[in-house]
Design a protein around this motif. Structure first.
Motif: not given
Ligand SMILES: O=C(O)CCC(=O)C(=O)O
Ligand SMILES: [Fe+2]
Length: 324
Positions: A51-54, A57-59, A103-105
């Motif tokens: 969920f976090l990676v997506n 990527m979707a910003e 997981a995001l940044a």
């Protein structure tokens, strides 16, 4: 809003991971832990990591993770961030936020904010009720880009809710929802604006007149930038100005304030909710509330995240996550 609600089993996995770390760590130091956290975060529930990676990527504009663990024996809300820092209040929750955030940044902090801590406390403080900082309460926190003055400001500001008994809303406006007149948009996309450090960096408290903010150092730039089909935004009416004598730019700031007011959305964070606000796509703020100072006040942990921490290293010629 992109939202995931963890199952109780998933929450227990996060909780066990946090227990494991605190069983072996003598002194909790988020800065010392930060390089280890991404490895640990690989053990978060797969559904959460995906969920976090997506979301990254979707910003996604606003990302919420709900039903994260908050200590059943959470200490009373400290009266101000400095007391939280001194007493080590809410350390488990700092790790929960770091685990999700990495997981995001990449986490980072500011030497000028909250003593250079990487995870901040957002709770009301006596004397700060009407300030233009996160310690305010009686006055609303105006919609803003976090740390608007700096070229290395976060890609995300994240907030993890520990308490919010009066259901105080975190406000936000997504640039995608902003209905700006074409002429204003054109001005905002030009390098005609100055972005100044806010009061949390300066140590100022209340009642600044506009002239004083204008006199501060500034980073010049545009309000709207980046891909035309999916633009970015940089705005904080309290800590920006138009270049001297540029009345058209001043008018564009005012028009933007009016447009923002028409597009406000809100999220009421509940204990266990973490929100990740895309600081390039969204401005955020907070509704006013009456502080209690009795240990039951609203209390959030805050973490700034940048997509590539090497931007800081390259800017400062120092391998430090804390911007001086
Ligand atoms: O208290 C909130 O909901 C938002 C506070 C805020 O803007 C911040 O801490 O950066
Ligand atoms: Fe903020």
């Amino acid at each position: 809003m992109n939202k995931i609600v963890l199952t109780d089993a998933e929450r227990a996995v996060v909780s066990a991971l946090v227990d494991e770390v605190f069983d072996r760590v003598d002194v909790w130091d988020p800065v010392a832990m930060v390089d280890e956290v991404p490895g640990l975060a690989e053990r978060l529930p797969l559904r959460l990591r995906e969920f976090l990676v997506n979301s990254r990527m979707a910003e996604a504009d606003v990302t919420v993770v709900a039903n994260l663990p908050v200590d059943e024996n959470l200490v009373p809300t400290p009266i101000g961030w400095d007391l939280a820092a001194k007493t080590g209040a809410g350390q488990r929750e700092e790790l929960v936020l770091l685990l999700c955030g990495t997981a995001l940044a990449d986490p980072f902090g500011w030497a000028t904010q909250q003593d250079g801590r990487v995870v901040h406390d957002v709770c009301p403080a006596p004397g700060m009720e009407n300030s233009l900082t996160s310690a305010s309460s009686a006055a609303p926190l105006t919609l803003h880009t976090e740390d608007v003055h700096h070229p290395c400001r976060g890609d995300y500001v994240s907030l993890f809710c520990l308490r919010n008994p009066d259901a105080v809303g975190t406000t936000f406006v997504r640039i995608a929802a902003l209905d700006l007149p074409a002429g204003t948009r054109e001005v905002l996309a030009q390098n005609r604006f100055r972005f100044h450090p806010d009061d949390s960096h300066i140590g100022a408290i209340v009642d600044l007149v506009e002239g004083e903010v204008r006199d501060r150092v500034f980073d010049p730039g545009s309000v709207i930038f980046g891909p035309a089909e999916r633009p970015y935004l940089r705005f904080d009416v309290d800590f920006m100005s138009a270049a001297g004598g540029d009345t058209e730019a001043e008018q564009a700031i005012q028009t933007t304030v009016d447009c923002l007011a028409r597009s406000v959305e809100r999220v009421i964070l509940e204990p266990g909710d973490a929100v990740f606000v895309d600081n390039y796509r969204v401005v955020h703020g907070r509704e006013p509330f009456v502080p209690r100072y009795d240990g039951n006040d609203r209390w959030l942990k805050r973490l700034n995240l940048i997509r590539d921490v090497r931007r800081l290293y390259a800017m400062s010629d120092t391998r430090s996550r804390i911007i001086a």
